[in-house]
Scaffold this motif. Structure first.
Motif, PDB file in Angstrom:
ATOM      1  N   VAL A  79       0.834  -1.094  -0.087  1.00  0.00           N
ATOM      2  CA  VAL A  79      -0.083   0.014   0.054  1.00  0.00           C
ATOM      3  C   VAL A  79       0.842   1.263  -0.248  1.00  0.00           C
ATOM      4  CG1 VAL A  79      -1.696   1.372   1.165  1.00  0.00           C
ATOM      5  CG2 VAL A  79      -1.819  -1.201   1.167  1.00  0.00           C
ATOM      6  N   ILE A  80       0.922   2.088  -1.064  1.00  0.00           N
ATOM      7  CA  ILE A  80       1.557   3.181  -1.424  1.00  0.00           C
ATOM      8  C   ILE A  80       0.865   4.577  -0.277  1.00  0.00           C
ATOM      9  CG2 ILE A  80       2.388   4.892  -2.955  1.00  0.00           C
ATOM     10  CD1 ILE A  80       2.930   2.522  -4.793  1.00  0.00           C
ATOM     11  N   ASN A  81      -0.359   4.721  -0.633  1.00  0.00           N
ATOM     12  CA  ASN A  81      -0.951   5.748   0.041  1.00  0.00           C
ATOM     13  C   ASN A  81      -2.575   5.311   0.055  1.00  0.00           C
ATOM     14  OD1 ASN A  81      -2.270   6.550  -2.314  1.00  0.00           O
ATOM     15  ND2 ASN A  81      -0.512   7.691  -2.884  1.00  0.00           N
ATOM     16  N   SER A  82      -3.358   6.425   0.690  1.00  0.00           N
ATOM     17  CA  SER A  82      -4.558   5.811   0.839  1.00  0.00           C
ATOM     18  C   SER A  82      -5.396   5.508  -0.482  1.00  0.00           C
ATOM     19  CB  SER A  82      -5.464   6.912   1.751  1.00  0.00           C
ATOM     20  OG  SER A  82      -5.318   8.192   0.764  1.00  0.00           O
ATOM     21  N   THR A  83      -4.810   5.835  -1.373  1.00  0.00           N
ATOM     22  CA  THR A  83      -5.757   5.608  -2.912  1.00  0.00           C
ATOM     23  C   THR A  83      -5.008   4.783  -3.820  1.00  0.00           C
ATOM     24  OG1 THR A  83      -4.799   7.642  -3.891  1.00  0.00           O
ATOM     25  CG2 THR A  83      -6.913   7.809  -2.743  1.00  0.00           C
ATOM     26  N   LEU A  84      -3.690   4.229  -3.415  1.00  0.00           N
ATOM     27  CA  LEU A  84      -2.781   3.605  -4.377  1.00  0.00           C
ATOM     28  C   LEU A  84      -2.172   2.516  -3.646  1.00  0.00           C
ATOM     29  CD1 LEU A  84      -1.728   3.670  -7.436  1.00  0.00           C
ATOM     30  CD2 LEU A  84       0.419   5.247  -6.430  1.00  0.00           C
ATOM     31  N   ALA A  85      -2.089   1.251  -4.568  1.00  0.00           N
ATOM     32  CA  ALA A  85      -1.436   0.130  -4.069  1.00  0.00           C
ATOM     33  C   ALA A  85      -0.420  -0.602  -5.204  1.00  0.00           C
ATOM     34  CB  ALA A  85      -2.262  -0.807  -3.246  1.00  0.00           C
TER      35      ALA A  85
ATOM     36  N   GLY B  24       1.278  -8.615 -21.616  1.00  0.00           N
ATOM     37  CA  GLY B  24       2.729  -9.090 -21.674  1.00  0.00           C
ATOM     38  C   GLY B  24       2.828  -9.995 -20.455  1.00  0.00           C
ATOM     39  N   ASN B  25       4.312 -10.280 -20.528  1.00  0.00           N
ATOM     40  CA  ASN B  25       4.924 -10.930 -19.327  1.00  0.00           C
ATOM     41  C   ASN B  25       5.177 -10.055 -18.126  1.00  0.00           C
ATOM     42  OD1 ASN B  25       5.472 -13.326 -18.044  1.00  0.00           O
ATOM     43  ND2 ASN B  25       7.491 -13.698 -18.845  1.00  0.00           N
ATOM     44  N   ARG B  26       4.113  -9.655 -17.458  1.00  0.00           N
ATOM     45  CA  ARG B  26       4.396  -8.710 -16.482  1.00  0.00           C
ATOM     46  C   ARG B  26       4.454  -9.363 -14.939  1.00  0.00           C
ATOM     47  NH1 ARG B  26       2.507  -3.408 -17.701  1.00  0.00           N
ATOM     48  NH2 ARG B  26       2.791  -2.981 -15.544  1.00  0.00           N
ATOM     49  N   THR B  27       4.918  -8.638 -14.147  1.00  0.00           N
ATOM     50  CA  THR B  27       5.192  -9.357 -12.744  1.00  0.00           C
ATOM     51  C   THR B  27       4.599  -8.259 -11.510  1.00  0.00           C
ATOM     52  OG1 THR B  27       7.375  -8.837 -12.602  1.00  0.00           O
ATOM     53  CG2 THR B  27       7.025 -10.759 -13.241  1.00  0.00           C
ATOM     54  N   HIS B  28       4.281  -7.164 -12.085  1.00  0.00           N
ATOM     55  CA  HIS B  28       3.575  -6.352 -11.073  1.00  0.00           C
ATOM     56  C   HIS B  28       2.775  -5.441 -11.726  1.00  0.00           C
ATOM     57  CE1 HIS B  28       6.891  -4.122 -12.960  1.00  0.00           C
ATOM     58  NE2 HIS B  28       6.183  -2.974 -12.811  1.00  0.00           N
ATOM     59  N   GLY B  29       1.817  -4.629 -10.846  1.00  0.00           N
ATOM     60  CA  GLY B  29       1.066  -3.604 -11.533  1.00  0.00           C
ATOM     61  C   GLY B  29       0.406  -2.637 -10.299  1.00  0.00           C
ATOM     62  N   MET B  30      -0.097  -1.584 -10.681  1.00  0.00           N
ATOM     63  CA  MET B  30      -0.363  -0.381  -9.862  1.00  0.00           C
ATOM     64  C   MET B  30      -2.040  -0.564  -9.871  1.00  0.00           C
ATOM     65  SD  MET B  30       2.366   0.666  -8.891  1.00  0.00           S
ATOM     66  CE  MET B  30       2.139   2.047  -7.750  1.00  0.00           C
ATOM     67  N   LEU B  31      -2.644  -0.391  -8.458  1.00  0.00           N
ATOM     68  CA  LEU B  31      -3.999  -0.219  -8.298  1.00  0.00           C
ATOM     69  C   LEU B  31      -4.517   1.053  -8.108  1.00  0.00           C
ATOM     70  CD1 LEU B  31      -4.948  -3.650  -6.374  1.00  0.00           C
ATOM     71  CD2 LEU B  31      -4.864  -3.296  -8.922  1.00  0.00           C
ATOM     72  N   PRO B  32      -4.853   1.858  -8.867  1.00  0.00           N
ATOM     73  CA  PRO B  32      -5.185   3.449  -8.549  1.00  0.00           C
ATOM     74  C   PRO B  32      -6.682   3.574  -8.294  1.00  0.00           C
ATOM     75  CG  PRO B  32      -5.277   3.208 -10.839  1.00  0.00           C
ATOM     76  CD  PRO B  32      -5.007   1.722 -10.344  1.00  0.00           C
ATOM     77  N   GLY B  33      -7.151   4.614  -7.630  1.00  0.00           N
ATOM     78  CA  GLY B  33      -8.638   4.982  -7.405  1.00  0.00           C
ATOM     79  C   GLY B  33      -8.921   4.082  -6.149  1.00  0.00           C
ATOM     80  N   LEU B  34      -8.292   3.772  -5.070  1.00  0.00           N
ATOM     81  CA  LEU B  34      -9.024   3.176  -3.867  1.00  0.00           C
ATOM     82  C   LEU B  34      -9.290   4.166  -3.100  1.00  0.00           C
ATOM     83  CD1 LEU B  34      -5.810   0.772  -3.321  1.00  0.00           C
ATOM     84  CD2 LEU B  34      -7.826   0.285  -4.535  1.00  0.00           C
ATOM     85  N   GLU B  35     -10.384   3.653  -2.263  1.00  0.00           N
ATOM     86  CA  GLU B  35     -11.032   4.598  -1.309  1.00  0.00           C
ATOM     87  C   GLU B  35     -10.122   4.599  -0.037  1.00  0.00           C
ATOM     88  OE1 GLU B  35     -14.988   4.068  -0.640  1.00  0.00           O
ATOM     89  OE2 GLU B  35     -15.371   3.721  -2.694  1.00  0.00           O
ATOM     90  N   PRO B  36      -9.879   5.489   0.369  1.00  0.00           N
ATOM     91  CA  PRO B  36      -9.216   5.719   1.920  1.00  0.00           C
ATOM     92  C   PRO B  36      -9.966   4.891   2.966  1.00  0.00           C
ATOM     93  CG  PRO B  36      -9.348   7.782   1.191  1.00  0.00           C
ATOM     94  CD  PRO B  36     -10.312   7.079   0.247  1.00  0.00           C
TER      95      PRO B  36
ATOM     96  N   GLU C 107      -6.201   6.013   6.565  1.00  0.00           N
ATOM     97  CA  GLU C 107      -7.274   7.159   6.380  1.00  0.00           C
ATOM     98  C   GLU C 107      -6.567   8.218   5.300  1.00  0.00           C
ATOM     99  OE1 GLU C 107      -9.166   8.746  10.105  1.00  0.00           O
ATOM    100  OE2 GLU C 107      -7.261   7.688  11.118  1.00  0.00           O
ATOM    101  N   GLY C 108      -7.809   9.150   5.055  1.00  0.00           N
ATOM    102  CA  GLY C 108      -7.518  10.509   3.919  1.00  0.00           C
ATOM    103  C   GLY C 108      -8.325  11.336   4.851  1.00  0.00           C
ATOM    104  N   VAL C 109      -8.284  12.504   3.956  1.00  0.00           N
ATOM    105  CA  VAL C 109      -8.899  13.654   4.316  1.00  0.00           C
ATOM    106  C   VAL C 109     -10.402  13.698   3.977  1.00  0.00           C
ATOM    107  CG1 VAL C 109      -6.900  15.196   4.286  1.00  0.00           C
ATOM    108  CG2 VAL C 109      -8.228  14.910   2.106  1.00  0.00           C
ATOM    109  N   PRO C 110     -11.399  14.015   4.536  1.00  0.00           N
ATOM    110  CA  PRO C 110     -12.891  13.965   4.404  1.00  0.00           C
ATOM    111  C   PRO C 110     -13.197  14.628   3.017  1.00  0.00           C
ATOM    112  CG  PRO C 110     -12.798  15.121   6.289  1.00  0.00           C
ATOM    113  CD  PRO C 110     -11.309  14.696   5.862  1.00  0.00           C
ATOM    114  N   SER C 111     -14.356  14.372   2.594  1.00  0.00           N
ATOM    115  CA  SER C 111     -14.941  15.138   1.693  1.00  0.00           C
ATOM    116  C   SER C 111     -15.727  16.351   2.450  1.00  0.00           C
ATOM    117  CB  SER C 111     -16.062  14.405   0.652  1.00  0.00           C
ATOM    118  OG  SER C 111     -16.826  13.824   1.495  1.00  0.00           O
TER     119      SER C 111
END
Length: 1178
Positions: free
Chosen positions: A835-841, A887-899, A928-932
């Motif tokens: 987990v990189i931050n509250s919305t990206l892994a 392709g023959n990848r071994t990793h990937g990024m998941l954007p747009g996650l909810e905090p 956690e992240g900042v609220p709306s």
């Protein structure tokens, strides 16, 4: 009275020429003078025998002359012939032959004599001949029988008429016979055929002679021509020839050129100077010869040389001695040439070098008459006096004859006479009358007084001063009332008295005086000169290119002298505009609507005034798609190529850039046209490559910048022979549709590619790297073959060869395909989530072994979904999301996650068949992240000093809420924002009552939530506290009371009186004491504000997301001076009253932090005026 003369700029050179030619000694008709012939009939006078004969002879003189005639050298007594009369006061004879007379009886040479007491003038010898139009001699022309290709001459031989007739050939229907390079009429009227064709056969070749004087047409008997074609001759001799001999012969035998006229290789021609020279060469031959003219040792004269009758006639106009020489015509065709040389000699009838001119002398003066003429041969000069040869004329001691000159000395009145000069040679004669008139007269100016001349600036001005006097007067010119004698290079003084200003300028305008003087007296005359500005076209029409049906406009803007009235006209091709409602002439333009081909041409704008004319032209070119080519012809027939030629259609003023050639396969695809090739627009032939076993038909499309033409008519069809296929199918692929098969596909050949009947395909395959033999099968004209029972996803070598009934195509190339795929067997291992931050892994995994993929590896696919939000602890409907990594990848990024949420994911491998099994689910959580922003903010229950706030939770808390932050600040009457106040509110609250607010004041609020990470987005709102009703009521009552209105009027009157007194005192230099007191006791607090005073910025809705800084300061007594605050919150519909307290008591049960304020104090709003109070809360 003033006479107006306008000198056009274009006519000035002509007027100058005429002024130089006119003698200054034109004798006024009220003075004695010898006779002068003014009008006479032509020397060679051909008359119509059906009408009366009129022989003209008019003359002037003082006293008026009498007339007499001679006929054939003897006196013609008109009194003895009742048919002959002389017009009153004239010498013109009228011979009446309408009532039984014959014109032939009056043929002869006539000469008129005009005589008075001062001399006698004679006319030319006038030869009278009646016109003749004789009938054709009776003859029956022999029919002409001629072999195809031979030359032929049909003779006309018209009757000899006076004048000679005009010849033309027609048929029985009175239609002119068409003429061309092959068939044409000669100068003698004969009809020449360079070579005859079968279509020349007809029985009505008729020669006509038109006699213009008598308006009659004579007709020759029709001539019959029969042409024997080679085809008809072949029919008679075909039995005696072999097929190869007969069909190998040409239909018409080609032959070298031969001259039909003139005969021989040389000839001569004599022509007179000034006439038109006509030389002719007509040749026979097959093919028709082409004529070319050259002048030996020189060039044909430019601008005077013309070619007529299809270049068979050379025409040179206005012949001079320099045109003499040898002219050669050359007739040429493919077999050779023939030439003829014509030696031209130029003779000349007499022509004037110096003709004698009238001579006016005063008694005792000297003078000369000169008569000089030239010709070839050189003419003889003979002098006559009063119509009598000078050798036998009465002797005059003042006269001496010396060849072409007569000299006079010490003349007396008896010396007056008319002298005739006769210059003659074998080709003609010249006769000129010139009188010697002895007079003694003081000067006369013949030009009308006060004549007004108008000219254009920078053009010549010619001021007339026609005069007469004897002796000849001296002429002087002056400018202005007291001007000096004009002289110098700026002026030209002509012998006839005319003053020329070569380049008139604006300062040339004025009064000019002409003075004529001799020893007997003098006379003067004034004329006026006005110099005008030239007319100019300041915006000229421009070249236009337009398509059919378009609209075009030409502009023409002119500038002219304001005293001249211009007229603007438009011309098309130097003629008037056609009468067409599509052509609209405006004040400064010409517009053409719905343009058609007939509008093509040159358009000229002509601006005319009474003095000058200017013009400007522009060309209009109508362009369109080209016309289709025509006359398509196929030549050079070979098995694999053919030559196509065509004739281009009209390019419609847009050059053809290229020709597109299309073909139709009538056998395989009738009605479908395919692109073949294209060639440049300058080319009209193309060598086309052909395929076997195709029934070709071709057509051509012309292309220009406008677009493509319609296709031409199709050519004739051409069927090529069958052959082996030249090529194999393309697009070969091997892809299995099932795990145990191999599907081989290809693009089949088109019909014309088959090269013959019976098209099939030989399909071959073998497993790659297995040393197997090729397996082959021959299939029909299809595009697919399926090989069954193959191992899963194995590579194969594949080839497909085309064949037809005549054999195989060349050996095909091999391609690699694979048998069918199956689903992958294993899932990826060792799946890790970072987990990189509250919305990206970031996700990592180990690749699967390639042999377990059982197909083409396309990539890896991640399935992930949110299990629950950690802040709400409630599960929602699971919505899985998918990300594919190629392709023959071994990793990937998941954007747009909810905090602050819990997620699951798994990974799968993907091939062409589908997905493999999923890896074990992996669980991970986002921080956690900042609220709306809060879902809403409402402000209710406005009171005099309080407002109620309500809000909703953030839609996305993105963590655990810790607190709410409320910030607010007042807005004063100038839209400036006051000090900002901040309040912190516990996270479990949803409402708040703000107290201790100022009444009738607008506030702006900023509201947002916080988590442990930070502050979220804010929401803004505005609200207004209400006004005190009693105060508003009192203000309204006061404002409507009569005493209050009267008081305000009295105050206004006093102020007006005070201003008047002040104005008077200041004008007298005194001081205004009130002003002195104000200056001495100025309020130290009321000072101009500086930039560092912390002034409020203006309120702006665009800044709702930002609290603004404090505004301008107010005086320490917390009031606002009237002059400092004339504005109110009218834009908000309410006034401002009261002051803002900062003791924090309004906070109530919550203790919030305040922003620290400067020590100057808080903002205060101005008390409302009665008018504003009345307009509040309406």
């Amino acid at each position: 009275m003033m006479t107006k003369k306008s000198l056009s700029a274009s006519r000035a050179p002509l007027i100058l020429f005429l002024c130089q030619m006119i003698t200054a000694l034109e004798v006024p008709l009220d003075l004695s003078q010898p006779p002068t012939i003014t009008q006479q009939s032509p020397k060679d006078y051909i008359v119509d025998p059906r009408e009366n004969i009129v022989i003209q002879c008019e003359a002037k003189g003082k006293p008026p002359p009498s007339f007499s005639w001679t006929r054939n050298g003897t006196h013609f007594d008109i009194d003895k012939d009742a048919r002959v009369t002389m017009k009153p006061n004239s010498g013109t004879l009228v011979i009446n032959i309408m009532n039984g007379g014959k014109a032939e009886a009056y043929e002869g040479v006539y000469q008129c004599t005009a005589r008075n007491e001062r001399g006698a003038a004679i006319s030319n010898n006038i030869v009278i001949r009646p016109s003749r139009s004789p009938l054709w001699t009776k003859e029956k022309p022999e029919p002409k029988q001629v072999q195809e290709g031979d030359s032929l001459v049909l003779h006309c031989r018209p009757p000899i008429g006076l004048p000679p007739p005009i010849i033309f050939w027609m048929d029985n229907s009175f239609q002119r016979l068409p003429q061309s390079e092959r068939v044409s009429q000669g100068l003698n009227g004969d009809l020449y055929f360079s070579n005859v064709r079968p279509e020349d056969t007809r029985e009505d070749y008729i020669c006509y002679a038109r006699f213009n004087h008598t308006q009659t047409i004579q007709q020759k008997q029709p001539i019959s021509v029969k042409v024997f074609s080679m085809d008809s001759m072949n029919e008679t001799i075909a039995a005696n020839l072999s097929d190869s001999d007969f069909y190998g012969a040409k239909s018409v035998t080609e032959r070298r050129p031969n001259l039909l006229t003139p005969a021989g290789s040389t000839s001569t021609k004599v022509e007179l100077r000034g006439n038109t020279l006509l030389l002719e060469c007509i040749a026979g031959g097959v093919p028709t010869p082409v004529i070319r003219w050259i002048k030996e040792g020189g060039e044909l004269p430019a601008n005077r040389t013309f070619f007529e009758n299809f270049k068979k006639t050379l025409k040179i106009i206005d012949v001079s001695e320099a045109d003499a020489g040898n002219y050669k015509c050359v007739a040429r065709n493919v077999l050779g040439s023939v030439h003829h040389t014509i030696t031209v000699t130029v003779k000349a009838a007499p022509y004037w070098i110096t003709a004698p001119r009238n001579l006016v002398l005063s008694p005792g003066e000297d003078g000369t008459l000169i008569c000089r003429a030239n010709g070839n041969p050189k003419p003889n000069i003979n002098w006559l006096a009063n119509g009598v040869t000078i050798a036998i004329a009465p002797v005059d001691p003042s006269r001496k004859v010396d060849g072409d000159t007569i000299m006079f000395s010490d003349v007396q009145e008896r010396s007056s006479a008319v002298y005739q000069c006769n210059a003659s040679n074998e080709y003609g004669y010249l006769l000129a009358n010139a009188f010697v008139n002895i007079l003694a007269e003081s000067p006369r100016i013949l030009t009308l007084p006060n004549t007004l001349y108008q000219v254009i600036a920078n053009h010549p001005a010619l001021l007339d001063c026609s005069y007469f006097g004897s002796p000849k007067p001296e002429i002087k010119w002056f400018k202005g009332v007291k001007g000096n004698n004009l002289h110098g290079d700026a002026y030209v003084f002509h012998d006839n008295g005319t003053l020329e200003i070569p380049v008139a300028q604006k300062d040339s305008t004025g009064t000019y005086t002409c003075i004529a003087s001799n020893k007997l007296g003098k006379e003067e005359n004034e004329v006026q000169l006005e110099v005008k500005d030239p007319t100019m076209i300041i915006k000229q029409p421009e070249y236009k290119i337009i398509q059919r049906s378009g609209q075009v406009s030409f502009e023409c803007t002119i500038k002219h002298d304001p005293t001249l009235l211009p007229t603007v006209t438009w011309l098309k091709d130097n003629s008037e505009l056609p009468d067409d409602e599509r052509l609209i002439v405006g004040k400064e333009n010409l517009t053409i609507l719905n343009v058609t081909d007939k509008d093509d041409g040159t358009y000229t704008c002509v601006a005319n005034t009474t003095l000058d004319s200017v013009s400007a032209s522009a060309v209009l070119t109508i362009v369109a798609h080209p016309n289709p080519p025509f006359d398509l012809e196929l030549t050079g027939h070979l098995e694999r190529s053919i030559q196509l030629s065509w004739i281009p259609g009209d390019d419609n003023n847009s050059p053809i850039t290229n020709f597109v050639i299309e073909y139709e396969d009538v056998m395989h695809e009738p009605g479908v046209w395919h692109y073949q090739t294209e060639v440049p627009g300058t080319q009209t032939t193309a060598q086309l490559k052909l395929s076997p076993y195709v029934n070709y038909s071709f057509r051509v499309v012309a292309v220009n910048e406008i677009g493509r033409s319609q296709p031409s008519e199709p050519s004739e069809q051409y069927l090529t022979k069958a052959a082996n296929p030249d090529e194999n199918p393309s697009g070969i692929q091997g892809i299995g549709s099932e795990p145990d098969n191999l599907v081989i596909t290809w693009e089949p050949l088109k019909g014309f590619q088959s090269n013959g009947p019976g098209l099939q395909y030989k399909v071959s395959w073998r497993q790659k790297d297995a040393d197997d033999e090729w397996t082959s099968v021959i299939v029909a004209n299809v595009s697919k073959y399926i090989v069954s029972g193959t191992p899963t996803f194995v590579p194969y070598e594949i080839k497909v060869q085309s064949l037809n009934d005549l054999g195989y195509a060349p050996e095909p190339s091999e391609v690699i395909g694979h048998s069918g795929e199956d689903l992958p067997m294993v899932a990826p291992n060792n799946v890790q989530v970072h987990v990189i931050n509250s919305t990206l892994a970031k996700v990592h995994w180990d690749p699967v072994p390639l042999k377990t993929v059982r197909g083409h590896l396309q990539g890896y696919r991640i399935y992930y979904w949110k299990v629950q939000s950690l802040s709400q602890r409630s599960r929602r409907h699971v919505e899985k999301k998918i990300l594919t990594f190629n392709g023959n990848r071994t990793h990937g990024m998941l954007p747009g996650l909810e905090p602050y949420s819990s997620y699951r994911l798994n990974v799968r491998v993907v091939n062409g068949k589908g997905e493999g099994p999923a890896s074990p689910d992996k669980i991970f959580k986002t921080p956690e992240g900042v609220p709306s922003a809060p879902s809403f903010l409402k402000i209710t229950d406005p009171m005099l000093d309080s407002l109620t706030l309500e809000w909703g939770l953030p839609t996305y808390p993105n963590g655990i809420l810790t607190t709410y932050i409320l910030k607010f600040q007042p807005i004063n009457s100038t839209h400036e924002l006051g000090p900002l106040v901040e309040i912190r509110i516990p996270a479990n609250e949803t409402s708040l009552i703000l107290r201790n607010l100022n009444y009738s004041t607008r506030y702006k609020f900023y509201f947002y939530a916080q988590t442990s990470v930070g502050s979220g987005s804010q929401i803004t709102e505005e609200a207004v506290t209400i006004m005190d009703e009693a105060m508003a009521s009192r203000q309204v009552d006061i404002a409507t009371q009569g005493w209050f209105i009267g008081l305000m009027c009295a105050v206004a009157l006093l102020i007006l009186i005070l201003l008047i007194v002040c104005f008077i005192r200041r004008n007298k230099g005194g001081k205004y004491p009130v002003k002195e007191k104000e200056d001495a006791h100025a309020d130290p607090e009321i000072q101009p504000m500086k930039e560092d005073d912390g002034t409020f910025g203006e309120y702006s809705d665009a800044e709702d997301h930002k609290p603004l800084k404090k505004g301008s300061r107010t005086p320490s007594d917390r009031t606002v001076k009237k002059e400092d605050s004339d504005d109110s919150l009218v834009d908000y519909g309410e006034g401002v009253n009261g002051q803002f307290n900062e003791d924090g008591s309004f906070i109530g049960q919550y203790s919030g932090k305040k922003e620290k304020e400067p020590a100057e104090g808080n903002e205060s709003s101005e008390a409302p005026s009665p008018v504003n109070a009345m307009n509040s809360f309406v």
